[in-house]
Scaffold this active site. Sequence first.
Site, short mmCIF file in Angstrom:
data_model
loop_
_atom_site.label_atom_id
_atom_site.label_comp_id
_atom_site.label_asym_id
_atom_site.label_seq_id
_atom_site.Cartn_x
_atom_site.Cartn_y
_atom_site.Cartn_z
N GLU A 222 0.89 -1.17 0.00
CA GLU A 222 0.00 0.00 0.00
C GLU A 222 0.92 1.21 0.00
O GLU A 222 1.59 1.48 1.00
CB GLU A 222 -0.90 0.01 1.24
CG GLU A 222 -1.77 -1.21 1.42
CD GLU A 222 -2.90 -1.27 0.41
OE1 GLU A 222 -3.21 -0.23 -0.21
OE2 GLU A 222 -3.48 -2.35 0.25
N CYS A 257 -2.28 9.37 3.32
CA CYS A 257 -2.02 8.79 1.98
C CYS A 257 -3.03 9.28 0.96
O CYS A 257 -2.71 9.60 -0.16
CB CYS A 257 -2.01 7.27 2.05
SG CYS A 257 -3.55 6.53 2.62
P1 NAD Z 1 8.30 4.85 4.65
O1 NAD Z 1 8.25 4.08 3.39
O2 NAD Z 1 9.44 5.74 4.90
O3 NAD Z 1 8.25 3.84 5.90
C1 NAD Z 1 7.23 2.87 6.03
C2 NAD Z 1 7.78 1.70 6.83
O4 NAD Z 1 8.75 1.01 6.04
C3 NAD Z 1 8.51 2.11 8.10
O5 NAD Z 1 8.26 1.14 9.10
C4 NAD Z 1 9.97 2.11 7.66
O6 NAD Z 1 10.86 1.95 8.73
C5 NAD Z 1 9.97 0.90 6.73
N1 NAD Z 1 11.02 0.90 5.72
C6 NAD Z 1 11.47 1.97 5.00
N2 NAD Z 1 12.42 1.56 4.13
C7 NAD Z 1 12.56 0.22 4.29
C8 NAD Z 1 13.38 -0.77 3.69
N3 NAD Z 1 14.28 -0.44 2.73
N4 NAD Z 1 13.26 -2.07 4.08
C9 NAD Z 1 12.36 -2.39 5.02
N5 NAD Z 1 11.56 -1.49 5.67
C10 NAD Z 1 11.66 -0.20 5.29
O7 NAD Z 1 6.92 5.65 4.73
P2 NAD Z 1 6.46 6.72 5.79
O8 NAD Z 1 7.20 8.00 5.60
O9 NAD Z 1 6.47 6.14 7.15
O10 NAD Z 1 4.94 6.93 5.35
C11 NAD Z 1 4.56 7.86 4.38
C12 NAD Z 1 4.20 7.20 3.07
O11 NAD Z 1 3.29 6.13 3.28
C13 NAD Z 1 3.49 8.17 2.13
O12 NAD Z 1 3.96 7.98 0.82
C14 NAD Z 1 2.03 7.74 2.25
O13 NAD Z 1 1.23 8.10 1.15
C15 NAD Z 1 2.16 6.25 2.40
N6 NAD Z 1 0.97 5.67 3.02
C16 NAD Z 1 0.19 4.85 2.24
C17 NAD Z 1 -0.98 4.32 2.77
C18 NAD Z 1 -1.88 3.42 1.96
O14 NAD Z 1 -2.77 2.79 2.52
N7 NAD Z 1 -1.69 3.32 0.66
C19 NAD Z 1 -1.33 4.62 4.10
C20 NAD Z 1 -0.50 5.46 4.84
C21 NAD Z 1 0.66 5.98 4.28
#
Ligand code: NAD
Length: 468
Positions: A222, A257
Site C-alpha cells: 500500500e 495517503c
Molecule cells: P516509509 O516508506 O518511509 O516507511 C514505512 C515503513 O517502512 C517504516 O516502518 C519504515 O521503517 C519501513 N522501511 C522503510 N524503508 C525500508 C526498507 N528499505 N526495508 C524495510 N523497511 C523499510 O513511509 P512513511 O514516511 O512512514 O509513510 C509515508 C508514506 O506512506 C506516504 O507515501 C504515504 O502516502 C504512504 N501511506 C500509504 C498508505 C496506503 O494505505 N496506501 C497509508 C499510509 C501511508
Amino acid sequence: MISRENPARFAEIVGTVPETLPDAVDAIVRRLDGEQRAWAARPLTGRLAALTWAAGAIESAGPELAVLLARESGKVVGDCRGEIGFAVRFLRWVVEHAPSAYADAEVDDALGRLVTMRKPYGVVAAITPWNAPVILAMLKIGPALAAGNAVVVKPSPLAPLTVTRVVELFGAPIGVVHGGPETGAALVGHDLVRKVAFTGGAAGGRAVAALAGDRLTPSVLELGGNDPAILLDDAPFGDAAMERLVMASFATSGQVCMAAKRLYVPRARLADFVDAYRAAAGRVLTTGDPLAESATTGPVISAAAQRAANALRTGDLHDLGCFDADPDTGYFVRPALVVDPAPSSPLVADEQFAPVVPVLPYDDEESVLAAANAGELGLGASVWSADEERAFAFARRFEAGFTFVNTHNRTGMSLRAPFGGVKRSGWGREYAHEGLAEYAQTCVIHAPAAFRPGTEPSAAGPSAYPLG
Ligand code: NAD
C-alpha cells in the site's frame, strides 16, 4: 535505543523502545513460527474469541492510547480517538466476516468431491508507517491472526509506542520489532516469513518488494498517492462541502495517503472557489497543540518534514485557518493554498505529504481528466458535483483505486469497500473481503468423479490432460 520526541514540543521525549538488531529479529520470527502451528490448529471460533477479547481490551485502553498516539505522532487527539475506535471496529468486523472468508467449502456432486481450504501462510511481516500507525497495523494484524497466521509488526521508528502497547493487548502469536530499513530488511528477508504486508512510500516499497520477490515471498504493498479532487462546473461551493474539502487536505497536516493533494477547479469559478475555500478554512482549520481539543490539525512529523513543507510555500500563497503554534519549539508549518502553480512543480507533480495544497484552474473536462490521471500514482481521487449520476459517470474514468463522490475521506464509509492503489500506488487490497483474502492461501483437495474407486475408465487419451 530509539527515542521518540513529541513533534509538537520536540524537547519532550515521549518514550523509548529498544532497537531490534538482526539476530533478535531472527529469534522473534523463530519463536512466532513455533507458536503459529498451535494457533492455526485452534478452531476458527477459538481464534476469533481471542480477537474479540483483544478488541475489548483495546477499547478499554482507548483514552490512554489516544493521548499516547497524539503525543508521539502529532495527530490531534480527537483524530487519535477516532483511529483507535476505528481499529476496534475493524477488528470486530474481521471477527464477524472471518467465518465466511476462511471457512472450508466442500461440494460433492456429479463432477466429484472438492474441498477448498483457506490455509494460513505462517509468519506474516507487517511493516507500517507512522501516519496512522494503529489502524494501518490493525488492517494486517486482524485478518492475518484470524486466518491462523502469526504476525511480526515493524512500526515506523517515528511512531513506535502506541502500536507496541496495542500488540501487548493480544493473547495471540504476535510480536514487534523496532528499527528502520535494516530491521525491516532482516524481517522481510527471513526464511520463515511467508507473507509480507507493507504500507509506506515508494522507496521503502521498492526495497521491500525486491527483497520479498528475491525470496519468492508474496507481498501486499500500500503506497503513496497524489490524489486529485476535481470540482465539476456544477459543484456546490456551500459551507459544508468546502469544509469537508479543506479537512480532506489538511487533516494530520496533509500527511494522509489519500488526502486531496491537487484541487482542480473550472477557470471561470477559480476566484469564487479561493474565497469560499479560505472562508471554510477560517471556520474549521486550527493548527495547534494536538492535545488541545480546539486544534483540528497539528505539526508535521519531523524536522526534515518541516523543512520540506516550508520549501513548498512559494508562489501565489494564501495562508489558511488559525495558526496557534510555535514553529521554533514544534514541527509546525502554517497551512497554505497555492493558486495556479506550474503543473511540473513538485507541489503538483509529486506527493507533497504536507499542509500545502495547489489549486489548478481547468478549461474542459477532457484536459482536467488527463491532468488528474497523469503521473505514476493512482491511490484515491474525488469528483464533486450537484448531480450524482454525472459524478459517477466521471468517476469511472479516474485511474485510481478508490474514488469518492462529494467527499475525499473514508469517514462514513462502509468497511465493505476495499481500498488500495493502482499504477504505482501499490498492489493488493485492505479492508473488505478482498483484504481478508490476502492472508489465506487457497488449497484444494479434489477427487474427480471419473476416478473415484469403482468408476475408473480403462484408459485416458491425450485429451484427458488439457492443462499440460
Ligand atoms: P516509509 O516508506 O518511509 O516507511 C514505512 C515503513 O517502512 C517504516 O516502518 C519504515 O521503517 C519501513 N522501511 C522503510 N524503508 C525500508 C526498507 N528499505 N526495508 C524495510 N523497511 C523499510 O513511509 P512513511 O514516511 O512512514 O509513510 C509515508 C508514506 O506512506 C506516504 O507515501 C504515504 O502516502 C504512504 N501511506 C500509504 C498508505 C496506503 O494505505 N496506501 C497509508 C499510509 C501511508
